[in-house]
Design an enzyme around this catalytic site. Structure first.
Site, mmCIF file in Angstrom:
data_model
loop_
_atom_site.group_PDB
_atom_site.id
_atom_site.type_symbol
_atom_site.label_atom_id
_atom_site.label_comp_id
_atom_site.label_asym_id
_atom_site.label_seq_id
_atom_site.Cartn_x
_atom_site.Cartn_y
_atom_site.Cartn_z
ATOM 1 N N ALA A 7 -2.301 8.992 1.358
ATOM 2 C CA ALA A 7 -1.886 9.057 2.755
ATOM 3 C C ALA A 7 -0.913 10.194 3.018
ATOM 4 C CB ALA A 7 -1.224 7.739 3.158
ATOM 5 N N CYS A 8 -1.045 10.783 4.207
ATOM 6 C CA CYS A 8 -0.076 11.780 4.665
ATOM 7 C C CYS A 8 0.184 11.522 6.145
ATOM 8 C CB CYS A 8 -0.566 13.203 4.416
ATOM 9 S SG CYS A 8 -1.943 13.720 5.449
ATOM 10 N N GLY A 9 1.091 12.265 6.708
ATOM 11 C CA GLY A 9 1.478 12.048 8.101
ATOM 12 C C GLY A 9 0.334 12.119 9.088
ATOM 13 N N VAL A 40 -1.048 8.082 7.605
ATOM 14 C CA VAL A 40 -0.164 6.996 7.194
ATOM 15 C C VAL A 40 -0.365 5.732 8.039
ATOM 16 C CG1 VAL A 40 1.842 7.662 8.589
ATOM 17 C CG2 VAL A 40 2.180 6.474 6.417
#
Length: 94
Positions: A7-9, A40
């Site tokens: 996950a990332c922003g 995210v």
């Protein structure tokens, strides 16, 4: 097979890069893993369906209460850091 979410922003570039690095690391370690990447918010809502969540250390707090093992990364591109944290979490035993 280990179910993993990266996950990332925003769910675009960073999570895809994490996924690609994780594929290499899990292969080197001989751990079968199915890896999905997303933002995210999506990862937070799906985390309980996965064994492990990988994200930036700054996003760890988003997964409070999750059943998944959450692993925060300082350097999203460091295969050495990923290897170290995978071994420390004993993911090969899952």
């Amino acid at each position: 097979m280990l179910k993993v979410i990266a996950a990332c922003g925003s769910g675009m570039g960073s999570s895809q890069l994490i996924k690609m690095k994780l594929q290499k690391v899990f292969k080197k370690l001989g751990i079968a893993a199915d890896i999905y990447h997303t933002n995210v918010g999506d990862a937070k809502s799906q985390a309980n369906n996965y064994d492990v969540v990988f994200c930036s250390e700054s996003l760890i707090g988003q997964f409070t209460g999750s059943k998944a093992t959450v692993i925060g990364l300082k350097n999203l591109l460091s295969e050495a850091e990923m290897t170290e944290k995978i071994e420390a979490a004993k993911l090969a035993d899952k």
